[in-house]
Design an enzyme around this catalytic site. Structure first.
Site, PDB file in Angstrom:
ATOM      1  N   LYS A  61       0.850  -1.122   0.070  1.00 17.88           N
ATOM      2  CA  LYS A  61      -0.176  -0.158  -0.167  1.00 17.88           C
ATOM      3  C   LYS A  61       0.696   1.390   0.082  1.00 17.88           C
ATOM      4  O   LYS A  61       0.582   2.277  -0.659  1.00 17.88           O
ATOM      5  CB  LYS A  61      -0.904  -0.061   0.981  1.00 17.88           C
TER       6      LYS A  61
ATOM      7  N   LYS B 269      -5.330  -9.364  -6.752  1.00 18.36           N
ATOM      8  CA  LYS B 269      -6.593  -9.729  -6.039  1.00 18.36           C
ATOM      9  C   LYS B 269      -7.720  -8.533  -6.446  1.00 18.36           C
ATOM     10  O   LYS B 269      -7.607  -7.436  -6.767  1.00 18.36           O
ATOM     11  CB  LYS B 269      -6.199  -9.103  -4.556  1.00 18.36           C
TER      12      LYS B 269
ATOM     13  N   LYS C  13     -11.040  -2.908  -3.852  1.00 16.98           N
ATOM     14  CA  LYS C  13     -11.922  -1.700  -3.781  1.00 16.98           C
ATOM     15  C   LYS C  13     -11.063  -0.585  -4.717  1.00 16.98           C
ATOM     16  O   LYS C  13     -11.725   0.327  -5.389  1.00 16.98           O
ATOM     17  CB  LYS C  13     -12.161  -1.132  -2.456  1.00 16.98           C
TER      18      LYS C  13
END
Ligand code: AQP
Length: 349
Positions: free
Chosen positions: A116, A208, A211
């Site tokens: 991230k 993956k 969102k």
């Protein structure tokens, strides 16, 4: 609180674009856990959400949306405790104690932070780095025994177990002196598995479903209508081969493996069973069958989410009630933790 054998805790971030991965990997499992002899707590983890920038007005809406998704998927807020994290300050309080238990080296190994934060690590928030410690506090504030999560959370759950273990060891003598017997915190069991523990992007079977993927076609959102669901499945990336008749034939075929896994999870069966029925089929035949199944499973949830979202007052009342019930449990833990650590605290009542 009634004595339950198991205490289940899990959370979902209100970061927008709730998707099929969140549903199959987490929310649907939360519903299943309600059938067990367990007290379940399901939390909208808004404090985790702000570890990356959130627009305040949008965040409020997203908190209500995740709550609506919980209820629409089948979580009963009377039986389970449904609340948002920021209404129960004991999470942050316990996280501080755990910040002093967890080691820097442990956090440095967390792959989610590395992914991230990316290359701009120096500019990432300290909250993003500390995320797994707050997550340990979320779970252990209730001394949860079981945590249903998607596979991406496995490493964070291991950290929770390490923190519990170290706390129990470091304060062993004090825990015993305070009358808590052997270990104070349980070594929480992650509940990960099934065919949809890791749902992948519809555009790239090696990534993956997420969102934050800029492509809306990469995911099925829980708010998508029937047409959008069917169209996204029709457009999903595939290879030119027919489906194999055995699971071993899905190796090196990430997109095919993903669609078969999604089908299995939605149908409540296994990849083996899906291939027994559809092995040898071309995607031109399998995709419409998958689309029908996805629409019949997801469209009623989207409709119920819309109905619930029309009454924000009701959703906020659910969260307030849940927060009150959650806080009563968490406060007991915090009082005990303060005594164990050696703080002088105000005695209640
Ligand atoms: N693709 C997935 N497959 C299976 N389970 C998944 N989960 C998330 N993605 C998948 C599980 O959903 C629960 C809630 O996740 P979260 O909202 O806390 O955070 P997340 O993992 O950060 O969600 P995203 O979609 O992956 O967001 P971004 O784009 O920000 O990275 C967890 O139990 C998680 O395992």
């Amino acid at each position: 609180m009634a004595a339950f054998k198991e205490l289940v805790f899990s959370g979902v971030q209100p970061t927008g674009n709730l998707h099929l991965g969140n549903y199959l990997g987490a929310i649907r499992r939360f519903v299943e856990m309600q059938a067990r002899e367990a007290q379940c707590l399901y939390c909208v983890v808004d404090m985790h959400a702000i570890t990356v920038w959130q627009d305040p007005e949008a965040l409020r809406g997203q908190i209500r949306e995740v709550t609506a998704a919980f209820i629409a998927a089948g979580i009963d807020p009377k039986r389970s405790i449904v609340f948002n994290q920021s209404q129960v300050p004991q999470h942050a309080e316990l996280a501080w104690v755990f910040n002093c238990v967890a080691r820097l080296g442990w956090l440095n190994r967390m792959t989610q932070f590395k992914e991230k934060a990316g290359k701009d690590r120096e500019n990432a928030s300290i909250g993003l780095y500390d995320y797994p410690v707050l997550m340990a506090a979320d779970i252990l504030a209730y001394r949860a025994t079981h945590v249903p999560v998607g596979e991406d959370q496995k490493q964070h759950l291991e950290l929770t177990r390490d923190i519990a273990q170290k706390f129990n060891t470091d304060f062993g003598a004090s825990i015993t002196a305070q009358g808590h017997g052997e270990g104070f915190f349980p070594i929480t069991e992650p509940i990960i598995g099934g065919p949809a523990a890791r749902v992948m992007s519809l555009r790239d079977g090696t990534k993956k479903m997420s969102k934050s993927d800029p492509s809306d076609n990469s995911r099925i959102n829980l708010t998508d209508d029937s047409d959008a669901i069917a169209q996204k499945i029709r457009r999903a990336k595939t290879d030119p081969e027919a489906l194999p008749s055995e699971v071993a034939g899905l190796k090196e075929r990430p997109e095919a493996d993903n669609l078969v896994g999604i089908y299995a999870a939605l149908a409540g069966t296994t990849r083996e069973d899906v291939l027994r029925e559809h092995g040898g089929a071309q995607f031109s035949a399998f995709k419409p069958a998958l689309a029908d199944l996805a629409v019949s499973s997801l469209a009623p949830i989207a409709a119920e989410m819309r109905r619930l979202s029309a009454d924000p007052g009701h959703i906020e009342a659910v969260l307030a009630d849940g927060a009150e019930r959650a806080e009563a449990i968490a406060q007991e833990t915090l009082d005990a933790v303060k005594d164990i650590v050696g703080f002088v605290r105000r005695k209640r009542g």
